[in-house]
Design a protein around this motif. Structure first.
Motif, PDB file in Angstrom:
ATOM      1  N   GLY A 123      50.441  34.004  36.278  1.00 46.16           N
ATOM      2  CA  GLY A 123      51.282  32.863  35.920  1.00 46.16           C
ATOM      3  C   GLY A 123      52.391  32.548  36.898  1.00 46.16           C
ATOM      4  N   THR A 124      52.777  33.521  37.735  1.00 47.56           N
ATOM      5  CA  THR A 124      53.959  33.302  38.579  1.00 47.56           C
ATOM      6  C   THR A 124      53.736  33.472  40.077  1.00 47.56           C
ATOM      7  N   ASP A 125      52.715  34.166  40.466  1.00 40.77           N
ATOM      8  CA  ASP A 125      52.493  34.474  41.884  1.00 40.77           C
ATOM      9  C   ASP A 125      51.313  33.645  42.398  1.00 40.77           C
ATOM     10  N   GLU A 126      51.633  32.617  43.142  1.00 37.50           N
ATOM     11  CA  GLU A 126      50.597  31.688  43.611  1.00 37.50           C
ATOM     12  C   GLU A 126      49.542  32.381  44.466  1.00 37.50           C
ATOM     13  N   ALA A 127      49.957  33.297  45.321  1.00 35.35           N
ATOM     14  CA  ALA A 127      49.002  34.010  46.179  1.00 35.35           C
ATOM     15  C   ALA A 127      48.048  34.860  45.340  1.00 35.35           C
ATOM     16  N   PHE A 128      48.577  35.531  44.323  1.00 38.88           N
ATOM     17  CA  PHE A 128      47.739  36.347  43.447  1.00 38.88           C
ATOM     18  C   PHE A 128      46.765  35.464  42.676  1.00 38.88           C
TER      19      PHE A 128
ATOM     20  N   PHE B 287      49.818  47.359  32.610  1.00 38.66           N
ATOM     21  CA  PHE B 287      48.734  46.834  33.443  1.00 38.66           C
ATOM     22  C   PHE B 287      48.436  45.382  33.061  1.00 38.66           C
ATOM     23  N   LEU B 288      48.205  45.144  31.762  1.00 40.55           N
ATOM     24  CA  LEU B 288      47.887  43.774  31.334  1.00 40.55           C
ATOM     25  C   LEU B 288      49.075  42.839  31.513  1.00 40.55           C
ATOM     26  N   GLU B 289      50.267  43.321  31.198  1.00 41.73           N
ATOM     27  CA  GLU B 289      51.451  42.471  31.359  1.00 41.73           C
ATOM     28  C   GLU B 289      51.636  42.042  32.812  1.00 41.73           C
ATOM     29  N   MET B 290      51.460  42.977  33.728  1.00 41.85           N
ATOM     30  CA  MET B 290      51.642  42.637  35.143  1.00 41.85           C
ATOM     31  C   MET B 290      50.552  41.668  35.603  1.00 41.85           C
ATOM     32  N   TYR B 291      49.315  41.897  35.178  1.00 38.84           N
ATOM     33  CA  TYR B 291      48.223  41.001  35.568  1.00 38.84           C
ATOM     34  C   TYR B 291      48.499  39.578  35.076  1.00 38.84           C
ATOM     35  N   ILE B 292      48.868  39.465  33.814  1.00 40.44           N
ATOM     36  CA  ILE B 292      49.157  38.140  33.249  1.00 40.44           C
ATOM     37  C   ILE B 292      50.349  37.497  33.964  1.00 40.44           C
ATOM     38  N   THR B 293      51.395  38.279  34.173  1.00 35.03           N
ATOM     39  CA  THR B 293      52.599  37.760  34.834  1.00 35.03           C
ATOM     40  C   THR B 293      52.268  37.243  36.228  1.00 35.03           C
ATOM     41  N   LEU B 294      51.528  38.036  36.999  1.00 36.20           N
ATOM     42  CA  LEU B 294      51.173  37.614  38.360  1.00 36.20           C
ATOM     43  C   LEU B 294      50.303  36.364  38.357  1.00 36.20           C
TER      44      LEU B 294
ATOM     45  N   ASN C 126      38.548  41.251  50.465  1.00 42.21           N
ATOM     46  CA  ASN C 126      38.640  42.702  50.256  1.00 42.21           C
ATOM     47  C   ASN C 126      40.026  43.227  50.602  1.00 42.21           C
ATOM     48  N   GLU C 127      40.562  42.801  51.735  1.00 40.26           N
ATOM     49  CA  GLU C 127      41.888  43.262  52.147  1.00 40.26           C
ATOM     50  C   GLU C 127      42.962  42.781  51.182  1.00 40.26           C
ATOM     51  N   GLU C 128      42.882  41.526  50.781  1.00 38.71           N
ATOM     52  CA  GLU C 128      43.883  40.979  49.875  1.00 38.71           C
ATOM     53  C   GLU C 128      43.818  41.630  48.495  1.00 38.71           C
ATOM     54  N   TRP C 129      42.608  41.941  48.005  1.00 35.23           N
ATOM     55  CA  TRP C 129      42.512  42.605  46.705  1.00 35.23           C
ATOM     56  C   TRP C 129      43.185  43.961  46.739  1.00 35.23           C
ATOM     57  N   VAL C 130      42.998  44.700  47.816  1.00 34.90           N
ATOM     58  CA  VAL C 130      43.658  46.003  47.922  1.00 34.90           C
ATOM     59  C   VAL C 130      45.172  45.812  47.920  1.00 34.90           C
ATOM     60  N   THR C 131      45.655  44.890  48.719  1.00 36.07           N
ATOM     61  CA  THR C 131      47.097  44.651  48.833  1.00 36.07           C
ATOM     62  C   THR C 131      47.692  44.103  47.544  1.00 36.07           C
ATOM     63  N   GLN C 132      47.059  43.073  46.995  1.00 33.86           N
ATOM     64  CA  GLN C 132      47.616  42.381  45.827  1.00 33.86           C
ATOM     65  C   GLN C 132      47.435  43.176  44.530  1.00 33.86           C
TER      66      GLN C 132
END
Length: 169
Positions: free
Chosen positions: A67-72, A58-65, A30-36
């Protein structure tokens, strides 16, 4: 307990705040979803950008994260694949449903600002299409991340989904 040791706490200190491993997992997710997720949701409220442009962002950022942000990516995969197996199913589904309702409200509001949707398409159907796409992306990230759109394909994929819902001038 590995978590207690890594946090420099005793097992008792962890269980003082969390009644079980499942409760700890829920709290962390829950905490990570709010933050991320907040920066992604913030794209839907960006000023000076058209409603359709905000949906594309919105979609571009979701897709980018994904593909590139391991934590996300790990957060989305754990939430989608692992957590439903680790927590009691009824409460886990209710918690996820509650969290997604906020996303759906933001999406619905932004779609409403776009004006008329494609003929025969309601806002709730359009939100369903977007959320189904997001869930599919997340499952793809979990099973075969190499298939996620990269580079210019992120934008063209996002636009293809949204332009199928919202007529463009």
């Amino acid at each position: 307990m590995v978590i207690a040791r890594r946090a420099g706490l005793t097992r008792g200190a962890v269980y003082h705040h969390f009644e079980s491993k499942e409760a700890l997992l829920r709290a962390v997710l829950n905490e990570e979803w709010v933050t991320q997720m907040q920066p992604v949701l913030d794209t839907l409220g960006a000023s000076g950008v058209s409603p359709l442009g905000r949906l594309v962002s919105f979609l571009e950022m979701y897709i980018t994260l994904l593909g590139t942000d391991e934590a996300f990516r790990d957060l989305t995969v754990v939430s989608t694949v692992v957590a439903p197996q680790a927590v009691e199913l009824t409460s886990g589904i209710e918690e996820k449903r509650s969290a997604l309702t906020g996303w759906e409200e933001h999406l619905s509001q932004t779609l409403t600002e776009c004006g008329p949707l494609r003929e025969g398409m309601s806002a709730s159907q359009a939100v369903f299409v977007i959320m189904t796409f997001v869930h599919g992306l997340t499952l793809t990230a979990a099973t075969e991340a190499a298939l996620l759109p990269r580079g210019a394909a992120i934008s063209s994929t996002s636009r293809a989904i949204l332009y199928g819902l919202v007529p463009t001038p």
